[in-house]
Design an enzyme around this catalytic site. Structure first.
Site, PDB file in Angstrom:
ATOM      1  N   LYS A 127       0.825  -1.223   0.000  1.00  0.00           N
ATOM      2  CA  LYS A 127       0.000   0.000   0.000  1.00  0.00           C
ATOM      3  C   LYS A 127       0.850   1.259   0.000  1.00  0.00           C
ATOM      4  CE  LYS A 127      -2.277  -0.851   3.786  1.00  0.00           C
ATOM      5  NZ  LYS A 127      -1.813  -2.171   4.190  1.00  0.00           N
ATOM      6  N   THR A 128       1.824   1.327   0.869  1.00  0.00           N
ATOM      7  CA  THR A 128       2.652   2.527   0.999  1.00  0.00           C
ATOM      8  C   THR A 128       3.429   2.781  -0.283  1.00  0.00           C
ATOM      9  OG1 THR A 128       2.822   2.212   3.380  1.00  0.00           O
ATOM     10  CG2 THR A 128       4.476   3.627   2.352  1.00  0.00           C
ATOM     11  N   GLU A 174      -3.450   6.335   1.410  1.00  0.00           N
ATOM     12  CA  GLU A 174      -3.288   4.944   1.793  1.00  0.00           C
ATOM     13  C   GLU A 174      -4.479   4.598   2.671  1.00  0.00           C
ATOM     14  OE1 GLU A 174      -0.095   2.242   4.217  1.00  0.00           O
ATOM     15  OE2 GLU A 174       0.610   3.988   3.121  1.00  0.00           O
TER      16      GLU A 174
END
Length: 183
Positions: A127-128, A174
């Protein structure tokens, strides 16, 4: 621009002071930077000092490292808290007693996402990195994104790495799945 808090409409221009519980958290601190960039008076608490809290203090944010009820004063307009804290947290309890509006971080991010075209990155791994990559693509394309990401970006803002970019274009965020907060 209007946000809705528990079925009550609130004009954002009436919000002057926001307090964050868990201010050193990566997502919460990014949201704090967003409100700070808009001229809101930002303060908050966390259990320990960190690189993130040090940078926020340099920006003028008052941070308490002892989370006590007395940190919450009646002149605060909004409290935003990390969902990692329990319902009986002394600052959250005090906010309720004083009738101060409060939102969890996911609720606050959700309210923000309703005001901008939003690209939310979710999942279990990456995700990051994916959020940072999408942000870089939009920056390179001159789309002026607002970015809230779960890490300090390689891109520097005023010579400091940050987890927030204060753009006016689409929101790139995010979206965490912890406690189903994405929903």
């Amino acid at each position: 621009m209007l946000l809705y808090f528990y079925s009550m409409s609130v004009n954002l221009s009436s919000i002057q002071k926001v307090y964050f519980i868990g201010l050193g958290g990566i997502g919460v601190s990014a949201l704090a930077r967003k409100y700070l960039s808009e001229g809101w008076q930002v303060s908050g608490s966390d259990r320990t000092a960190s690189k993130i809290t040090t940078e926020l203090e340099k920006l003028g944010v008052k941070i308490f490292f002892k989370q006590k009820a007395r940190n919450i004063t009646a002149d605060i307009n909004l409290v935003i808290y990390t969902i990692a804290i329990p319902d009986n947290h002394p600052e959250l309890v005090r906010a309720r007693q004083l009738g101060i509006r409060f939102l969890s971080y996911p609720e606050a991010l959700g309210k923000l996402s309703r005001t901008l075209f939003t690209i939310a990155i979710s999942g279990t791994h990456g995700k990051t990195t994916t959020t940072a990559m999408v942000a870089e693509i939009l920056v390179a394309a001159r789309r002026d994104p607002m970015v809230i990401v779960g890490s300090l970006l390689q891109r520097t803002i005023n010579n400091h790495r940050s987890n927030f970019i204060a753009g006016k274009g689409p929101l790139v965020a995010e979206a965490c799945e912890y406690r189903r907060s994405f929903l």
